[in-house]
Design an enzyme around this catalytic site. Structure first.
Site, PDB file in Angstrom:
ATOM      1  N   ASP A   1      36.285 -20.980  63.153  1.00  0.00           N
ATOM      2  CA  ASP A   1      35.780 -21.937  62.167  1.00  0.00           C
ATOM      3  C   ASP A   1      36.490 -23.278  62.272  1.00  0.00           C
ATOM      4  O   ASP A   1      36.013 -24.289  61.761  1.00  0.00           O
ATOM      5  CB  ASP A   1      35.960 -21.386  60.743  1.00  0.00           C
ATOM      6  CG  ASP A   1      34.695 -20.747  60.199  1.00  0.00           C
ATOM      7  OD1 ASP A   1      33.601 -21.053  60.713  1.00  0.00           O
ATOM      8  OD2 ASP A   1      34.793 -19.954  59.242  1.00  0.00           O
TER       9      ASP A   1
ATOM     10  N   GLN B   1      34.404 -15.912  55.637  1.00  0.00           N
ATOM     11  CA  GLN B   1      33.259 -16.611  55.052  1.00  0.00           C
ATOM     12  C   GLN B   1      33.638 -17.234  53.709  1.00  0.00           C
ATOM     13  O   GLN B   1      34.179 -16.555  52.826  1.00  0.00           O
ATOM     14  CB  GLN B   1      32.083 -15.649  54.869  1.00  0.00           C
ATOM     15  CG  GLN B   1      30.815 -16.300  54.363  1.00  0.00           C
ATOM     16  CD  GLN B   1      30.243 -17.301  55.367  1.00  0.00           C
ATOM     17  OE1 GLN B   1      30.187 -17.029  56.552  1.00  0.00           O
ATOM     18  NE2 GLN B   1      29.815 -18.450  54.870  1.00  0.00           N
TER      19      GLN B   1
ATOM     20  N   LYS C   1      24.760 -15.617  61.876  1.00  0.00           N
ATOM     21  CA  LYS C   1      25.806 -15.645  62.893  1.00  0.00           C
ATOM     22  C   LYS C   1      25.827 -14.350  63.696  1.00  0.00           C
ATOM     23  O   LYS C   1      25.960 -14.379  64.930  1.00  0.00           O
ATOM     24  CB  LYS C   1      27.167 -15.879  62.233  1.00  0.00           C
ATOM     25  CG  LYS C   1      27.322 -17.239  61.585  1.00  0.00           C
ATOM     26  CD  LYS C   1      28.590 -17.300  60.751  1.00  0.00           C
ATOM     27  CE  LYS C   1      28.648 -18.568  59.910  1.00  0.00           C
ATOM     28  NZ  LYS C   1      29.789 -18.589  58.981  1.00  0.00           N
TER      29      LYS C   1
END
Length: 303
Positions: A119, A96, A52
Site C-alpha cells: 500500500d 484494509q 483486489k
C-alpha cells in the site's frame, strides 16, 4: 474530451504482470504472495478487497484475506501481521482501511515491513517518496513502495502520453493516501503545483490550471464553469449517491460533474472506470516488485 479509460489500461497492466509471473513461475517455481487484513465487515472495504483478490488471482498470485470481527483487540491484528512479515511465501501485505476507531493506524502501518508494504503507507516508504530526487520515470525502478492511487494516476497519464512538465496542476485533497504522496510525485515532474481543499477559492485556483486532480470525496464539486478549456481532469472521488431509479438503490459518482466537464476538458477520467482500476493494477505491480526484490530478480518493465 478524450476518455482516460483506466479499466482498459489496467487490463493491459494485468496482462503484463501475468506474463512476468508466468515466466518467474517457470524459472523459479515461485509466485508472489499477497495477504489482505480486514477488521469488521464494512461493505465498501469488502468490495475493494474482493476486487483486489480477483485481480491477484487473474495474474497468478496467491492471495488470501484474513478477517477479524469487530471487537478484536488490536494486538491480535498486529500479531497476525508479524506472522506474515516472517512468512517467506508472502511478499505483499495490505491492511484494509478504515480500521475501527480504537485502532492506531500509525502503529499498524509501522508493523508491516516496509519491503512488504504494497500500500506504500509505511513511514519509511513515504519518507523515500518525499526525499527522492529522481523523476517518476526513474521511480519505475525504485526500491521503495509508493501509494497505489497516486502511482495509478501517474501511470495512466504515462500510458496516454500526457506530459506534466511545465504544466500548472491544481490538486484538491491532502490525505496521506492520495493528496500528499501524489503531490510529491507531481513535484518530481517539474510542474507548478497548487494544493487546494474544499474551503479554497476554487474558481480562482482552477481557472488557470492545465491539469485538475480532485480527491475530496464531494460529488459535483468540479463543474464545467470552473475548468479551463482544454484542461485534463483526473477524478479520484468515489461517492455513493442514493438513486431510487437504480436497481441497487444507489449510483457511484466522482467529484466531477462528468457530463458537463467533458464538454470543456481535453481529457477526463470517468467514475467508475478511471482511477479506481488503476489503483488495483498498482497493487499488483507493487506486489510483483516486492516479490522480485525478495527473490533478487532483475528485469525491465515494458516501456
Amino acid at each position: 474530451a478524450t476518455l482516460l479509460d483506466g479499466r482498459s489500461v489496467a487490463r493491459v497492466i494485468e496482462s503484463e504482470v501475468r506474463q512476468r509471473i508466468t515466466g518467474m513461475r517457470a524459472s523459479l517455481g515461485q509466485v508472489p504472495g499477497l495477504r489482505i487484513f480486514q477488521v469488521g465487515e464494512e461493505a465498501d472495504s469488502t468490495a475493494y478487497i474482493a476486487a483486489k483478490c480477483r485481480a491477484a488471482h487473474r495474474v497468478g498470485m496467491n492471495c488470501e484475506v484474513i478477517r477479524f470481527p469487530l471487537g478484536t483487540h488490536s494486538s491480535v491484528l498486529l500479531e497476525a501481521i508479524n506472522k506474515e512479515n516472517s512468512n517467506p511465501d508472502v511478499h505483499g501485505i495490505i491492511v484494509q482501511l478504515p480500521l475501527p476507531d480504537e485502532y492506531c493506524v500509525a502503529t499498524t502501518a509501522l508493523t508491516v515491513l516496509p519491503e512488504k508494504d504494497v500500500d506504500g503507507f509505511h513511514p519509511l516508504n513515504m519518507a523515500a517518496l518525499a526525499s527522492a530526487d529522481y523523476t517518476y520515470r526513474l521511480c519505475r525502478s525504485r526500491t521503495s513502495l509508493y501509494p497505489c492511487t497516486p502511482l495509478g494516476i501517474m501511470e495512466l497519464a504515462r500510458r496516454y502520453d500526457l506530459s506534466w512538465s511545465g504544466k500548472k496542476v491544481a490538486l484538491l485533497g491532502r490525505s496521506d493516501i492520495v493528496g500528499r504522496p501524489l503531490a510529491y510525485l507531481l513535484l518530481k515532474e517539474m510542474v507548478t503545483l497548487t494544493v487546494c481543499c474544499i474551503e479554497s477559492d476554487l474558481r480562482a485556483e482552477l481557472k488557470h490550471a492545465d491539469v485538475i486532480i480532485s480527491a475530496c470525496g464531494v460529488p459535483n464539486l468540479i463543474t464545467a464553469d470552473l475548468v479551463k478549456p482544454g484542461a485534463v481532469v483526473f477524478d479520484v472521488g468515489f461517492n455513493v449517491i442514493k438513486d431510487p431509479s437504480r436497481r441497487e438503490g444507489f449510483r457511484i459518482a466522482g467529484d466531477v460533474d462528468f457530463e458537463g466537464v467533458k464538454k470543456v476538458a481535453s481529457a477526463i477520467t470517468p467514475v467508475p472506470g478511471g482511477v479506481g482500476p488503476m489503483t488495483v493494477a498498482m497493487v499488483l505491480q507493487n506486489t510483483l516488485d516486492a516479490f522480485r526484490r525478495a527473490v533478487s530478480v532483475t528485469e525491465e518493465r515494458p516501456k
